[in-house]
Enzyme design. Sequence first.
Site, PDB file in Angstrom:
ATOM      1  CE  LYS A   1      -1.520   2.468   2.229  1.00 37.54           C
ATOM      2  NZ  LYS A   1      -1.902   4.667   1.793  1.00 37.54           N
TER       3      LYS A   1
ATOM      4  NE  ARG B   1      -0.542  11.399  12.869  1.00 37.96           N
ATOM      5  CZ  ARG B   1      -1.557  10.257  12.496  1.00 37.96           C
ATOM      6  NH1 ARG B   1      -2.442  10.008  12.954  1.00 37.96           N
ATOM      7  NH2 ARG B   1      -1.343  11.039  11.026  1.00 37.96           N
TER       8      ARG B   1
ATOM      9  CD  GLU C   1      12.509  -0.129   9.790  1.00 38.28           C
ATOM     10  OE1 GLU C   1      13.353   0.921  10.021  1.00 38.28           O
ATOM     11  OE2 GLU C   1      12.874  -0.955   9.993  1.00 38.28           O
TER      12      GLU C   1
ATOM     13  CB  CYS D   1      13.408   9.471   8.160  1.00 37.70           C
ATOM     14  SG  CYS D   1      14.350   7.815   7.492  1.00 37.70           S
TER      15      CYS D   1
ATOM     16  CD  GLU E   1       9.517  12.611  11.005  1.00 41.09           C
ATOM     17  OE1 GLU E   1       8.552  11.885  11.147  1.00 41.09           O
ATOM     18  OE2 GLU E   1      10.984  12.348  10.887  1.00 41.09           O
TER      19      GLU E   1
HETATM   20  P1  NAD Z   1       2.521   8.412   7.364  1.00 44.62           P
HETATM   21  O1  NAD Z   1       2.291   7.731   9.212  1.00 44.62           O
HETATM   22  O2  NAD Z   1       1.229   9.436   7.569  1.00 44.62           O
HETATM   23  O3  NAD Z   1       2.217   7.857   6.530  1.00 44.62           O
HETATM   24  C1  NAD Z   1       2.654   6.697   5.919  1.00 44.62           C
HETATM   25  C2  NAD Z   1       1.904   5.206   5.187  1.00 44.62           C
HETATM   26  O4  NAD Z   1       1.179   4.918   6.516  1.00 44.62           O
HETATM   27  C3  NAD Z   1       0.691   6.120   4.352  1.00 44.62           C
HETATM   28  O5  NAD Z   1       1.281   4.731   3.565  1.00 44.62           O
HETATM   29  C4  NAD Z   1      -0.609   6.610   4.934  1.00 44.62           C
HETATM   30  O6  NAD Z   1      -1.151   6.150   4.245  1.00 44.62           O
HETATM   31  C5  NAD Z   1      -0.304   4.938   5.886  1.00 44.62           C
HETATM   32  N1  NAD Z   1      -1.037   5.345   7.138  1.00 44.62           N
HETATM   33  C6  NAD Z   1      -1.571   6.957   7.816  1.00 44.62           C
HETATM   34  N2  NAD Z   1      -2.896   6.025   8.521  1.00 44.62           N
HETATM   35  C7  NAD Z   1      -3.254   4.516   8.439  1.00 44.62           C
HETATM   36  C8  NAD Z   1      -3.515   3.978   9.542  1.00 44.62           C
HETATM   37  N3  NAD Z   1      -4.912   3.834  10.359  1.00 44.62           N
HETATM   38  N4  NAD Z   1      -3.914   2.543   9.092  1.00 44.62           N
HETATM   39  C9  NAD Z   1      -2.713   2.331   8.822  1.00 44.62           C
HETATM   40  N5  NAD Z   1      -2.081   2.789   7.585  1.00 44.62           N
HETATM   41  C10 NAD Z   1      -2.495   4.163   7.445  1.00 44.62           C
HETATM   42  O7  NAD Z   1       3.396   8.760   6.972  1.00 44.62           O
HETATM   43  P2  NAD Z   1       4.007   9.319   5.978  1.00 44.62           P
HETATM   44  O8  NAD Z   1       3.935  11.300   6.935  1.00 44.62           O
HETATM   45  O9  NAD Z   1       4.090   9.222   4.997  1.00 44.62           O
HETATM   46  O10 NAD Z   1       5.749   9.686   5.987  1.00 44.62           O
HETATM   47  C11 NAD Z   1       6.944  10.053   6.719  1.00 44.62           C
HETATM   48  C12 NAD Z   1       7.155   9.615   7.959  1.00 44.62           C
HETATM   49  O11 NAD Z   1       7.437   8.461   7.427  1.00 44.62           O
HETATM   50  C13 NAD Z   1       8.177  10.196   8.787  1.00 44.62           C
HETATM   51  O12 NAD Z   1       7.786  10.089   9.724  1.00 44.62           O
HETATM   52  C14 NAD Z   1       9.759   9.711   8.170  1.00 44.62           C
HETATM   53  O13 NAD Z   1      10.328   9.801   9.461  1.00 44.62           O
HETATM   54  C15 NAD Z   1       8.958   8.945   8.004  1.00 44.62           C
HETATM   55  N6  NAD Z   1       9.790   7.686   7.596  1.00 44.62           N
HETATM   56  C16 NAD Z   1      10.341   6.876   8.343  1.00 44.62           C
HETATM   57  C17 NAD Z   1      12.067   6.129   8.139  1.00 44.62           C
HETATM   58  C18 NAD Z   1      12.692   4.988   8.216  1.00 44.62           C
HETATM   59  O14 NAD Z   1      12.688   4.067   8.033  1.00 44.62           O
HETATM   60  N7  NAD Z   1      12.490   4.854   9.650  1.00 44.62           N
HETATM   61  C19 NAD Z   1      11.364   6.486   6.467  1.00 44.62           C
HETATM   62  C20 NAD Z   1      10.997   7.044   5.667  1.00 44.62           C
HETATM   63  C21 NAD Z   1      10.437   7.823   6.217  1.00 44.62           C
END
Ligand code: NAD
Length: 497
Positions: free
Chosen positions: A191, A247, A267, A302, A401
């Site tokens: 997804k 979150r 992650e 990230c 962040e």
């Molecule tokens: P996000 O958590 O908003 O969304 C990530 C994914 O989760 C998306 O596909 C979104 O549609 C899905 N999602 C959102 N709510 C959901 C729910 N209730 N149930 C299931 N899926 C859900 O994050 P983002 O804004 O897309 O990405 C930015 C974040 O990703 C930052 O916090 C960044 O640090 C993190 N990140 C971490 C790494 C790592 O390897 N640690 C790498 C890249 C990004």
Amino acid sequence: MTIASREYWQERARTLKIEGRAFIHGDYCSSVSAETFDCVSPIDGRVLARVASCAENDAERAVRDARATFDSGAWSRMAPVARKAILLRLATLMEENAEELALLECLDMGKPISDALAVDVPAAVRAIRWSAEAIDKIYDEVASTAHDELGLVTREAIGVVAAIVPWNFPLLMACWKLGPALGSGNSVILKPSEKSPLTAIRLARLADEAGLPSGVLNVLPGYGHTVGKALALHMDVDCLVFTGSTRVAKQLMIHAGESNMKRVWLEAGGKSPNIVFADAPDLQAAAQAAAAAIAYNQGEVCTAGSRLLVERSILDSFVPMVVEALAQWRPGHPLDPQTNVGAMVDRQQLDTVLAYIESGCSQGARLRLGGQRVLEETGGLFIEPTLFDQVENSMRIAREEIFGPVLSVIAFDDAEEAVRIANDTPYGLAAAIWTSNLSRAHLTAKALRAGSVWINQYDGGDMTAPFGGFKQSGNGRDKSLHAFDKYTELKATWIKL
Ligand code: NAD
């Protein structure tokens, strides 16, 4: 027109055919409801495609299909060497379509085309190829037993894996999961983020062309609170791997507990400290790296080095060097190969970053560079790389962040204080240390609560090293052979001889 010109990429963008449908059982299809959402480019506000808005019934359909495929053994019981050959073909097809994949990434999430082409796509290819190469080189174990017994410790594919990924490195984050997940013999439902679904959708067809049996890789675009949540709560998903915010990561742990206790590997976010001691071997290099660590990918990284900890004795000489280096990172049209800072992914992210800049000013940090939205007349979402000094680690810009190009400079007096400030965060993804003192480098590295520590560089690493976080930056690791652990169950088989 050469590949190094903006005209070349604009012409390619003009003629690009973009697929927006879901991919289930080896073919593209609409969502069950036939609903779509607009995929909008942050470069100019143009609608790139209408993308299938998958929901619960699509998840139902994909999981059923993925389960049936897994149980059929078409992939899960295929000889490792044969799985390897198919995934290697996929890597080659990705390479052959590198320009298209890079262009989709650039248009969809706003990153510079030169980065998408030089970093995102090659790294994604490497993730698939490296994992494929590993498949037939991983051995199981024989336990130490009495003479008349045989103890086998084997790894078995876990079954149906749901992979939920973010928008900042859409293809790369997907491939970090897909390499070991597919390599282990699982069926996967990917997804992508609703903000950047296009490369995942394209990848599905390439996997099909590579010979991946139908049903092994399914792609469900859609929102997190609809299809993402449905996958997280599904009783027949065995493993949920996620990259995204802390979150949402916490929410997914709850969903797993509320449903079938599926394995959950997360992650999540970061607020990484980049610590510069006065005895850094090359302060100019440290300044350049500090700028890149916050400006690269618009700070939507990230591991962004968002907290720059500087030893007080060099504060007055070093900060101007960082300001100068950061001023070289200028927002521009992402299709221009000279551009090094692209557009923020969407309006919401732009507003979030501007609000943090506002909060830095109102909480008493000193704005030294940037801070403004720019190029508004293009219809794109651009922010100047921004630097605050006189930041206290208690301020919001130092604690939360931001996920944008906003750097906070914090002073420290000695190594002990540097470590205390560095670790004073809920996150623990990465950290860097700049020093010529070997003992201090190692002792500081040991004291830092972070999954990756870099010394005299920022953001090193390869597929050979695990990547992931301590504390609220997550659990589990992507990359390296350790990543395979997430996609397999350990079985002990004890035989009386
Ligand atoms: P996000 O958590 O908003 O969304 C990530 C994914 O989760 C998306 O596909 C979104 O549609 C899905 N999602 C959102 N709510 C959901 C729910 N209730 N149930 C299931 N899926 C859900 O994050 P983002 O804004 O897309 O990405 C930015 C974040 O990703 C930052 O916090 C960044 O640090 C993190 N990140 C971490 C790494 C790592 O390897 N640690 C790498 C890249 C990004």
